[in-house]
Design an enzyme around this catalytic site. Structure first.
Site, PDB file in Angstrom:
ATOM      1  N   ASP A  10       0.856  -1.185   0.000  1.00 22.12           N
ATOM      2  CA  ASP A  10       0.000   0.000   0.000  1.00 22.12           C
ATOM      3  C   ASP A  10       0.892   1.235   0.000  1.00 22.12           C
ATOM      4  O   ASP A  10       1.621   1.496   0.961  1.00 22.12           O
ATOM      5  CB  ASP A  10      -0.895  -0.025   1.245  1.00 22.12           C
ATOM      6  N   ASP A 106      -3.257   2.615  -5.786  1.00 24.95           N
ATOM      7  CA  ASP A 106      -2.121   2.655  -4.875  1.00 24.95           C
ATOM      8  C   ASP A 106      -1.913   1.372  -4.082  1.00 24.95           C
ATOM      9  O   ASP A 106      -1.053   1.320  -3.205  1.00 24.95           O
ATOM     10  CB  ASP A 106      -2.260   3.833  -3.910  1.00 24.95           C
ATOM     11  N   GLU A 107      -2.669   0.321  -4.363  1.00 22.25           N
ATOM     12  CA  GLU A 107      -2.545  -0.918  -3.606  1.00 22.25           C
ATOM     13  C   GLU A 107      -2.471  -2.112  -4.564  1.00 22.25           C
ATOM     14  O   GLU A 107      -3.111  -2.114  -5.610  1.00 22.25           O
ATOM     15  CB  GLU A 107      -3.740  -1.111  -2.660  1.00 22.25           C
TER      16      GLU A 107
END
Length: 439
Positions: A10, A106-107
């Site tokens: 993350d 973003d993960e």
């Protein structure tokens, strides 16, 4: 022995971190990435660690954030740059494994269970045996997570928080435990000690509404939920409850998909939470057209044919959520989707109302195989479809606001609200289960 080694990575404060790469003078300052306050979209989308210390939250208005931190630096988002750096990070992940599944921009989940790629040799003990059961050592799992985390930091100067576990749900839970820039291990040997005492809302997909139901029944920790009676949870939460029990107990067996694996879309939708409540039908109609523009354009891009079901999601100012759907003549036209959504709204809501958020979704795709209707043979539908596809092309070349529908002509703000290209989408399903609406 559980053979899986799943990593969830993350990116920390991702938007703010990219903004600092674009403008290094922002380093060390309390920073918030916000929509344009003058265009009624002035809410916090992301914030730096320094801003978090002032209790600034995602969704705060700019004036609320400034009141908490008068020295707050506010910048507008640069979504194209965020996507560019997201792709760079994923290129790094691809050196370690090709089993990479994104979850938003973003993960990512990575399955490195069988990876023979560029991990350096580990000189310590990889496994141990206890009571006849073989486990990976925590040190070995932490080494793997640190290697990926440090590679991203060293090459891109971006930090990630990493969770390492034996399934996707626990790996994601682990990545939340040490922020920013940390590695957490939740192994098959130690998971109960780490997970079961955590608040139930820390579990993936337990949002406010589900938390309230679970806590009201006495299941305030993940461990209490894991020990719950299956029939009781199913009675309250249905199939979604069965999935949550599996997640809580560490029984998630959902595989990490290959980086080139495109999962079949079952639905396409967009939603919007408003800085100010909608209080009249004209406002609602405009926003349904804005949302439907995005949905119709994405449907055409996906080449899934026409949709035969329109879903309307509504959340009021009291945070009550409503889902209503309607079978329709198959369509991929914005005007028809918006009209159906508006009809659903008018049939179910009467003034006075205060609408906090709206969402429009379509489903039931015909994959381009459908019966020809009288409207199509008369040429009306085909002409409108051709017009909308032409609008798509013009907007791609010249920008979203260059062509607008008449319904938007008196609203300068919404004319520039390109929801399709400014909203980042996360899955609406996980493990095959529809997710409940959460705020």
């Amino acid at each position: 022995m559980n053979k899986k080694i799943i990593i969830h990575s993350d990116l920390n404060n991702f938007y703010a971190s990219v903004e600092r790469k674009l403008n290094p003078s922002l380093f060390g300052l309390p920073l918030a990435v916000c929509g344009n306050a003058e265009e009624r979209k002035g809410i916090v989308l992301a914030k730096s660690e320094e801003a978090k210390r002032f209790k600034i939250k995602t969704g705060d208005t700019v004036w609320q954030a400034k009141r908490k931190c008068p020295d707050l630096v506010v910048v507008k988002p640069h979504f194209a740059e965020y996507m560019k750096y997201s792709n760079k990070v994923r290129a790094i992940y691809a050196r370690f494994t090709d089993l990479i599944e994104g979850y938003g921009i973003d993960e990512c989940w990575l399955d490195i269970s069988k990876s023979t790629k560029i991990f350096p040799k580990y000189n310590g003990q990889k496994t141990l045996v206890e009571n006849g059961v073989e486990y990976y050592t925590d040190d070995y799992l932490r080494f793997l997570g640190d290697e990926i985390r440090n590679t991203v930091k060293n090459e891109l100067n971006l930090t990630v928080s990493v969770g390492v576990s034996f399934n996707k749900v626990y790996a994601k839970l682990g990545s939340d435990l040490k922020k920013p820039d940390g590695t957490s291990v939740i192994s098959a040997k130690n998971y109960k000690n780490i997970v079961f005492g955590l608040p139930v809302e820390d579990l993936l997909f337990v949002g406010k509404a589900t938390k309230q139901k679970l806590v009201g029944m006495g299941y305030n920790t993940i461990g209490r939920l894991a020990d719950a009676n299956d029939d009781i949870i199913h009675r309250v939460l249905g199939k979604f409850g069965e999935t949550l029990l599996k997640y809580a107990r560490g029984q998630d067996d959902e595989p990490v998909r290959h980086m080139d694996d495109c999962r079949e879309l079952k639905s396409i939708g967009n939603s919007q939470t408003f800085a100010q409540d909608l209080t009249n039908l004209n406002q609602v109609k405009k926003m349904l057209f804005v949302l439907s523009e995005s949905v119709a354009a994405r449907l055409r891009e996906a080449e899934l044919g026409k949709a035969n079901t329109v879903h309307l999601w509504v959340r009021d100012s009291a945070l009550n959520g409503f889902n209503i759907q309607k079978k329709v003549r198959p369509t991929l036209l914005c005007g028809e989707i918006a009209s159906h959504a508006y009809d659903i709204f008018c049939a179910n809501f009467a003034q006075p109302f205060n609408i906090r958020a709206l969402g429009v979704t379509v489903s039931g795709f015909d994959k381009g195989i459908s019966q020809i209707t009288l409207d199509e043979t008369a040429g009306n539908y085909q002409k409108r479809e051709k017009v909308e596809r032409t609008v798509d092309e013009i907007r791609k070349k010249y920008g979203y606001s260059k062509l607008q529908r008449g319904v938007m002509v008196n609203d300068i703000i919404e004319m520039h609200d390109d929801i399709k290209n400014s909203h980042l989408i996360k899955p609406a399903k996980f493990d095959g289960v529809d997710l409940p609406d959460e705020e």
